[in-house]
Design a protein around this motif. Sequence first.
Motif, PDB file in Angstrom:
ATOM      1  N   ASP A  30       0.831  -1.206   0.000  1.00 34.42           N
ATOM      2  CA  ASP A  30       0.000   0.000   0.000  1.00 34.42           C
ATOM      3  C   ASP A  30       0.868   1.260   0.000  1.00 34.42           C
ATOM      4  O   ASP A  30       0.573   2.238  -0.698  1.00 34.42           O
ATOM      5  CB  ASP A  30      -0.932   0.019   1.216  1.00 34.42           C
ATOM      6  CG  ASP A  30      -2.049  -1.015   1.117  1.00 34.42           C
ATOM      7  OD1 ASP A  30      -2.263  -1.574   0.016  1.00 34.42           O
ATOM      8  OD2 ASP A  30      -2.695  -1.284   2.151  1.00 34.42           O
ATOM      9  N   ALA A  31       1.946   1.234   0.781  1.00 34.89           N
ATOM     10  CA  ALA A  31       2.863   2.374   0.832  1.00 34.89           C
ATOM     11  C   ALA A  31       3.524   2.586  -0.525  1.00 34.89           C
ATOM     12  O   ALA A  31       3.658   3.718  -1.001  1.00 34.89           O
ATOM     13  CB  ALA A  31       3.919   2.140   1.911  1.00 34.89           C
ATOM     14  N   ALA A  32       3.929   1.480  -1.169  1.00 33.53           N
ATOM     15  CA  ALA A  32       4.563   1.588  -2.485  1.00 33.53           C
ATOM     16  C   ALA A  32       3.606   2.199  -3.496  1.00 33.53           C
ATOM     17  O   ALA A  32       4.009   3.025  -4.330  1.00 33.53           O
ATOM     18  CB  ALA A  32       5.031   0.211  -2.946  1.00 33.53           C
ATOM     19  N   GLU A  33       2.340   1.813  -3.435  1.00 34.54           N
ATOM     20  CA  GLU A  33       1.344   2.391  -4.336  1.00 34.54           C
ATOM     21  C   GLU A  33       1.246   3.896  -4.141  1.00 34.54           C
ATOM     22  O   GLU A  33       1.182   4.656  -5.110  1.00 34.54           O
ATOM     23  CB  GLU A  33      -0.029   1.759  -4.098  1.00 34.54           C
ATOM     24  CG  GLU A  33      -0.224   0.423  -4.747  1.00 34.54           C
ATOM     25  CD  GLU A  33      -1.677  -0.030  -4.707  1.00 34.54           C
ATOM     26  OE1 GLU A  33      -2.513   0.705  -4.127  1.00 34.54           O
ATOM     27  OE2 GLU A  33      -1.967  -1.100  -5.255  1.00 34.54           O
TER      28      GLU A  33
ATOM     29  N   ALA B  56      11.987   5.061   0.425  1.00 35.86           N
ATOM     30  CA  ALA B  56      10.730   5.797   0.270  1.00 35.86           C
ATOM     31  C   ALA B  56       9.549   4.941   0.717  1.00 35.86           C
ATOM     32  O   ALA B  56       8.622   5.424   1.369  1.00 35.86           O
ATOM     33  CB  ALA B  56      10.547   6.237  -1.179  1.00 35.86           C
ATOM     34  N   VAL B  57       9.597   3.651   0.395  1.00 37.43           N
ATOM     35  CA  VAL B  57       8.501   2.751   0.760  1.00 37.43           C
ATOM     36  C   VAL B  57       8.423   2.567   2.263  1.00 37.43           C
ATOM     37  O   VAL B  57       7.342   2.667   2.859  1.00 37.43           O
ATOM     38  CB  VAL B  57       8.657   1.389   0.050  1.00 37.43           C
ATOM     39  CG1 VAL B  57       7.648   0.374   0.603  1.00 37.43           C
ATOM     40  CG2 VAL B  57       8.472   1.542  -1.448  1.00 37.43           C
ATOM     41  N   THR B  58       9.555   2.283   2.893  1.00 44.44           N
ATOM     42  CA  THR B  58       9.516   2.048   4.343  1.00 44.44           C
ATOM     43  C   THR B  58       9.206   3.332   5.115  1.00 44.44           C
ATOM     44  O   THR B  58       8.535   3.286   6.147  1.00 44.44           O
ATOM     45  CB  THR B  58      10.844   1.436   4.833  1.00 44.44           C
ATOM     46  OG1 THR B  58      11.944   2.244   4.396  1.00 44.44           O
ATOM     47  CG2 THR B  58      11.013   0.017   4.307  1.00 44.44           C
ATOM     48  N   THR B  59       9.641   4.477   4.595  1.00 43.41           N
ATOM     49  CA  THR B  59       9.294   5.752   5.227  1.00 43.41           C
ATOM     50  C   THR B  59       7.790   5.986   5.133  1.00 43.41           C
ATOM     51  O   THR B  59       7.141   6.361   6.115  1.00 43.41           O
ATOM     52  CB  THR B  59      10.063   6.918   4.572  1.00 43.41           C
ATOM     53  OG1 THR B  59      11.462   6.707   4.745  1.00 43.41           O
ATOM     54  CG2 THR B  59       9.664   8.250   5.181  1.00 43.41           C
ATOM     55  N   GLU B  60       7.246   5.731   3.950  1.00 47.14           N
ATOM     56  CA  GLU B  60       5.800   5.902   3.742  1.00 47.14           C
ATOM     57  C   GLU B  60       5.006   4.936   4.611  1.00 47.14           C
ATOM     58  O   GLU B  60       3.938   5.277   5.122  1.00 47.14           O
ATOM     59  CB  GLU B  60       5.464   5.674   2.259  1.00 47.14           C
ATOM     60  CG  GLU B  60       4.012   5.839   1.903  1.00 47.14           C
ATOM     61  CD  GLU B  60       3.539   7.284   1.921  1.00 47.14           C
ATOM     62  OE1 GLU B  60       2.313   7.492   2.078  1.00 47.14           O
ATOM     63  OE2 GLU B  60       4.364   8.205   1.767  1.00 47.14           O
ATOM     64  N   ALA B  61       5.537   3.713   4.780  1.00 49.69           N
ATOM     65  CA  ALA B  61       4.853   2.703   5.590  1.00 49.69           C
ATOM     66  C   ALA B  61       5.079   2.923   7.082  1.00 49.69           C
ATOM     67  O   ALA B  61       4.480   2.232   7.909  1.00 49.69           O
ATOM     68  CB  ALA B  61       5.324   1.307   5.198  1.00 49.69           C
ATOM     69  N   ASP B  62       5.961   3.865   7.416  1.00 53.47           N
ATOM     70  CA  ASP B  62       6.287   4.171   8.814  1.00 53.47           C
ATOM     71  C   ASP B  62       6.817   2.935   9.538  1.00 53.47           C
ATOM     72  O   ASP B  62       6.344   2.570  10.614  1.00 53.47           O
ATOM     73  CB  ASP B  62       5.065   4.739   9.541  1.00 53.47           C
ATOM     74  CG  ASP B  62       5.449   5.421  10.856  1.00 53.47           C
ATOM     75  OD1 ASP B  62       6.614   5.852  10.976  1.00 53.47           O
ATOM     76  OD2 ASP B  62       4.587   5.499  11.758  1.00 53.47           O
ATOM     77  N   CYS B  63       7.779   2.283   8.890  1.00 52.60           N
ATOM     78  CA  CYS B  63       8.396   1.119   9.513  1.00 52.60           C
ATOM     79  C   CYS B  63       9.893   1.115   9.213  1.00 52.60           C
ATOM     80  O   CYS B  63      10.371   1.860   8.356  1.00 52.60           O
ATOM     81  CB  CYS B  63       7.752  -0.181   9.016  1.00 52.60           C
ATOM     82  SG  CYS B  63       8.011  -0.511   7.265  1.00 52.60           S
TER      83      CYS B  63
END
Length: 199
Positions: free
Chosen positions: A16-19, A34-41
């Motif tokens: 979902d974060a990657a999307e 960018a993905v893990t930052t967006e996913a907050d993990c």
Amino acid sequence: MPTGVAIRDPREQLFDAAERVLLRGGPSALTSRAVTTEADCAKGVLHRHFADFDAFLADLVLERSARIHGQAADLLARAGTGTVAENLTAALTDLFESVAVAIVSLVTSRDSLRARLRESMPTGVPLLTEATAMIASYLTAERELGRLTATSDIDALAPTLIGTTHMLFADRTGTPPEPAAVHRAVATVIAGATPQPAG
């Protein structure tokens, strides 16, 4: 005492974060950080579930492509109801208003991802291939019901509809096409396959 709240399915959270990153910034913005930052993990969460970033992207593409099977069942259930053009317009709009256009851009922009996907899908572009099969299945059902001519070339119509609609939605940063524009394009493509009233 626990130090945090367990996150939901981490794979789905990362997808979902990657999307979101992909829709916001396009394929060039899609990095593991960018993905893990967006996913907050933590970045390690991604590497704990996937061998590398290309493996993550390949699973993202394949998982999103698999969702089309549910859409295909819904479209097939509409055969014989409404009009063929209306049903196709709704299905194609649902498909391309989603993350589909961005996913196709991602696949075409990364050689390493395409190579990885070839292991699971030797031919075709993921998502577009499944979408074409969905449209072909629906058109076949409508032809069997007599709502398309018996000579309708489904193998030509389905990819033409996908390609035409994809072009309408291809400008990720622009305004999506009006429903009337999509309907007009669909109606034009299938015009030759639509039975003409007697008289």
